[in-house]
Design an enzyme around this catalytic site. Structure first.
Site, PDB file in Angstrom:
ATOM      1  N   CYS A 190       2.382   6.842  10.299  1.00 47.04           N
ATOM      2  CA  CYS A 190       2.349   7.459   8.969  1.00 47.04           C
ATOM      3  C   CYS A 190       3.453   8.501   8.777  1.00 47.04           C
ATOM      4  CB  CYS A 190       0.981   8.080   8.679  1.00 47.04           C
ATOM      5  SG  CYS A 190      -0.383   6.897   8.839  1.00 47.04           S
ATOM      6  N   ALA A 237      -8.388   1.988   7.969  1.00 47.72           N
ATOM      7  CA  ALA A 237      -8.471   1.406   9.311  1.00 47.72           C
ATOM      8  C   ALA A 237      -9.077   2.432  10.242  1.00 47.72           C
ATOM      9  CB  ALA A 237      -7.086   0.994   9.794  1.00 47.72           C
ATOM     10  N   ALA A 248      -6.868   5.839   9.412  1.00 47.11           N
ATOM     11  CA  ALA A 248      -5.721   5.854   8.506  1.00 47.11           C
ATOM     12  C   ALA A 248      -6.132   5.257   7.168  1.00 47.11           C
ATOM     13  CB  ALA A 248      -4.566   5.059   9.103  1.00 47.11           C
ATOM     14  N   ILE A 249      -5.584   5.798   6.085  1.00 43.65           N
ATOM     15  CA  ILE A 249      -5.910   5.329   4.734  1.00 43.65           C
ATOM     16  C   ILE A 249      -4.621   5.087   3.958  1.00 43.65           C
ATOM     17  CG2 ILE A 249      -6.933   5.992   2.515  1.00 43.65           C
ATOM     18  CD1 ILE A 249      -9.104   7.460   4.073  1.00 43.65           C
ATOM     19  N   ARG A 308       0.836  -1.208   0.000  1.00 43.98           N
ATOM     20  CA  ARG A 308       0.000   0.000   0.000  1.00 43.98           C
ATOM     21  C   ARG A 308       0.867   1.254   0.000  1.00 43.98           C
ATOM     22  NH1 ARG A 308       1.018   2.161   4.700  1.00 43.98           N
ATOM     23  NH2 ARG A 308       1.341   0.845   6.536  1.00 43.98           N
ATOM     24  N   GLY A 309       0.232   2.389  -0.246  1.00 45.39           N
ATOM     25  CA  GLY A 309       0.933   3.653  -0.122  1.00 45.39           C
ATOM     26  C   GLY A 309       1.132   4.026   1.336  1.00 45.39           C
ATOM     27  N   GLY A 310       2.028   4.977   1.562  1.00 49.77           N
ATOM     28  CA  GLY A 310       2.221   5.479   2.919  1.00 49.77           C
ATOM     29  C   GLY A 310       3.383   4.829   3.642  1.00 49.77           C
ATOM     30  N   LEU A 311       3.481   5.139   4.941  1.00 50.42           N
ATOM     31  CA  LEU A 311       4.569   4.671   5.784  1.00 50.42           C
ATOM     32  C   LEU A 311       4.041   3.668   6.811  1.00 50.42           C
ATOM     33  CD1 LEU A 311       6.333   8.141   6.127  1.00 50.42           C
ATOM     34  CD2 LEU A 311       7.244   6.138   4.938  1.00 50.42           C
ATOM     35  N   GLY A 369      -6.868  -0.213   1.942  1.00 52.71           N
ATOM     36  CA  GLY A 369      -7.996   0.694   2.166  1.00 52.71           C
ATOM     37  C   GLY A 369      -7.847   1.533   3.411  1.00 52.71           C
TER      38      GLY A 369
END
Length: 231
Positions: A185, A169, A154-155, A85-88, A167
């Protein structure tokens, strides 16, 4: 025109790995269809819902956890996983509603950015239905849903060949102390919260699912078809 249909699979409380395995199964299913067509002309994919059975830290495509940090987190009794997924880095665990829509965005007339905005809108609406009208989405790098400086949802998504995975949370009754061991994040100076924390009462995942499904159908302009079996 008939609204698009999305399959609904409620897994209950399961290991995070089980959610990922079912997500991968649906990804392959959608990608294998000629022209990415699903079982019926107006079916757009599946919405997978679960509550993680145990604590797990995940890192996104941009990383977020060093090998030393991963070792430290495992020593706490948590699982650590790299995801696509994207993000950290973020945390998933009991008391959290995980929503993974595996969707062909073309069937819904959406682009990736509008899909992310729709996920945010679902969480904002869920908060409103629970009596928290102050929830707001914020622009990158603050993607997600916030109450002031506290993130409640969070997405992080992935999209390939117009098909989404991963997706959002939503913290319902999550033990927020797990977040203290990371910088969620990668956002320094911000906090996390939950529905239970904000409402000062226990809010279970099962309690919020009906409101979330109402918000999802409204935001995505779709119908939901319940699946009796995840297979």
């Amino acid at each position: 025109m008939r609204p698009a249909a999305v399959r609904l699979v409620r897994l209950g409380r399961v290991p995070y790995a089980e959610l990922l395995a079912l997500q991968d199964l649906w990804l392959r299913r959608l990608q294998a269809e000629p022209g990415n067509k699903t079982g019926s002309e107006n079916e757009a994919g599946v919405l997978l819902l679960c509550e993680p059975a145990g604590p797990v830290y995940t890192a996104g495509l941009r990383g977020g956890l060093t090998p030393e940090e991963a070792t430290r987190l495992r020593a706490l009794g948590a699982e650590v996983r790299a995801t696509g997924r994207g993000g950290l880095a973020t945390f998933h665990g009991p008391g959290q509603l995980l929503c993974h829509p595996v969707l062909d965005l073309r069937r819904l007339g959406l682009r990736l950015r509008t899909h992310v905005a729709a996920l945010e809108a679902c969480a904002v609406r869920l908060c409103e239905l629970q009596g928290l009208p102050g929830a707001r989405a914020r622009p990158p790098p603050y993607t997600g849903v916030w109450l002031g400086e506290r993130k409640i949802c969070a997405i992080g998504v992935r999209c390939g060949r117009h098909i989404t995975s991963h997706g959002q949370a939503v913290n319902c009754s999550t033990d927020l102390t797990w977040f203290e061991h990371i910088v969620p994040c990668g956002l320094v100076g911000t906090g996390v919260t939950s529905l239970s924390e904000e409402l000062q009462r226990h809010v279970s995942v099962d309690e919020v699912i009906p409101s979330f499904l109402e918000a999802f159908k409204y935001t995505y302009k779709c119908t939901l078809i319940s699946e009796d079996s995840p297979n």
